[in-house]
Design a protein around this motif. Structure first.
Motif, mmCIF file in Angstrom:
data_model
loop_
_atom_site.group_PDB
_atom_site.id
_atom_site.type_symbol
_atom_site.label_atom_id
_atom_site.label_comp_id
_atom_site.label_asym_id
_atom_site.label_seq_id
_atom_site.Cartn_x
_atom_site.Cartn_y
_atom_site.Cartn_z
ATOM 1 N N ARG A 197 0.826 -1.205 0.000
ATOM 2 C CA ARG A 197 0.000 0.000 0.000
ATOM 3 C C ARG A 197 0.862 1.258 0.000
ATOM 4 O O ARG A 197 0.612 2.187 -0.781
ATOM 5 N N LEU A 243 -4.529 -0.017 -5.283
ATOM 6 C CA LEU A 243 -4.692 0.475 -3.913
ATOM 7 C C LEU A 243 -6.038 0.073 -3.335
ATOM 8 O O LEU A 243 -6.134 -0.372 -2.189
ATOM 9 N N GLU A 266 1.423 9.100 -6.362
ATOM 10 C CA GLU A 266 1.808 10.507 -6.219
ATOM 11 C C GLU A 266 2.691 10.961 -7.378
ATOM 12 O O GLU A 266 2.627 12.118 -7.805
ATOM 13 N N GLU A 294 0.903 3.980 -3.021
ATOM 14 C CA GLU A 294 0.544 5.373 -2.759
ATOM 15 C C GLU A 294 1.620 6.320 -3.266
ATOM 16 O O GLU A 294 1.323 7.357 -3.868
ATOM 17 N N ARG A 295 2.893 5.964 -3.038
ATOM 18 C CA ARG A 295 3.984 6.810 -3.520
ATOM 19 C C ARG A 295 4.041 6.798 -5.041
ATOM 20 O O ARG A 295 4.260 7.847 -5.664
ATOM 21 N N GLN A 319 -4.531 3.285 -8.691
ATOM 22 C CA GLN A 319 -5.651 3.484 -7.769
ATOM 23 C C GLN A 319 -6.435 2.188 -7.596
ATOM 24 O O GLN A 319 -6.875 1.862 -6.478
#
Length: 218
Positions: free
Chosen positions: A188, A211, A196, A192-193, A208
């Motif tokens: 996760r 995730l 970004e 997420e990184r 996404q």
């Protein structure tokens, strides 16, 4: 020519990740150059482009979202393009040490010839990356080799290989290997990184989705 192809393969300035017209134009130009020059690397580049072009119909779904190599319908791959690529690189390898494009094409052909992802010849792929990195080092090739090691020897070994060559970068690749190990929290954080840093819309949607899947399984 290769820059044109790459913009078609992973479009940076379009909502969809694939621009097949640019890939086709690059291949047309590659064939023209191959007809004018007998240089092995020209044939290697043309073979590389053809092999990636062969998967164009399966790299995204109907919504334009990314479909990973392991999930693609291989029966829809362009067998004529793959056969042409094989015909181009075989004499290149027979004539002497191959160059960077020919090595990358050979790796792509191994993927294209494998009937299923889980029976891919990862050992030969790693060996070809070893040669490629000796003659033309790049972080992308080093990352791809680390991922191939992970497929051959297990995700934990692949993660260690990524650490050696790229430190804490390559977040998407690291996330996938953590996911395969069942390490949801680490996966996760890496996804997420990666999200970004991502800019391409289809890539953002894919990250996404991953995730959401991890959060749903947590």
């Amino acid at each position: 020519i290769y820059l044109i192809f790459n913009e078609g393969y992973v479009a940076t300035q379009a909502p969809n990740i694939i621009r097949a017209n640019l890939m086709a134009e690059a291949i047309r130009l590659g064939r023209l150059v191959a007809g004018l020059m007998a240089a092995p690397e020209v044939r290697g580049l043309l073979a590389l482009m053809l092999t990636h072009y062969a998967r164009r119909a399966t790299r995204t779904n109907a919504a334009g979202d990314i479909v990973l190599l392991e999930d693609q319908n291989r029966s829809l791959w362009d067998i004529d393009a793959i056969a042409e690529a094989k015909g181009l690189i075989k004499p290149v390898f027979a004539a002497g040490p191959p160059g960077s494009y020919a090595l990358q094409a050979a790796i792509a052909v191994i993927h294209a010839e494998s009937p299923r992802f889980d029976v891919t010849d990862w050992g030969t792929i790693v060996a070809l990356y070893d040669i490629l990195l000796r003659i033309d080092f790049s972080p992308v090739a080093a990352l791809n080799r680390a991922v191939a090691i992970g497929m051959r020897d297990g995700p934990a070994t692949g993660l260690a290989a990524i650490e050696i060559v790229l430190g804490h970068g390559a977040y998407s690749a690291r996330a996938d290997l953590h996911r395969r190990l069942g390490q949801s929290e680490a996966a996760r954080a890496c996804y997420e990184r990666a999200l970004e840093l991502a800019r391409q819309p289809a890539e953002c949607r894919f990250l996404q989705l991953r995730l959401d899947q991890i959060r749903g399984n947590a």
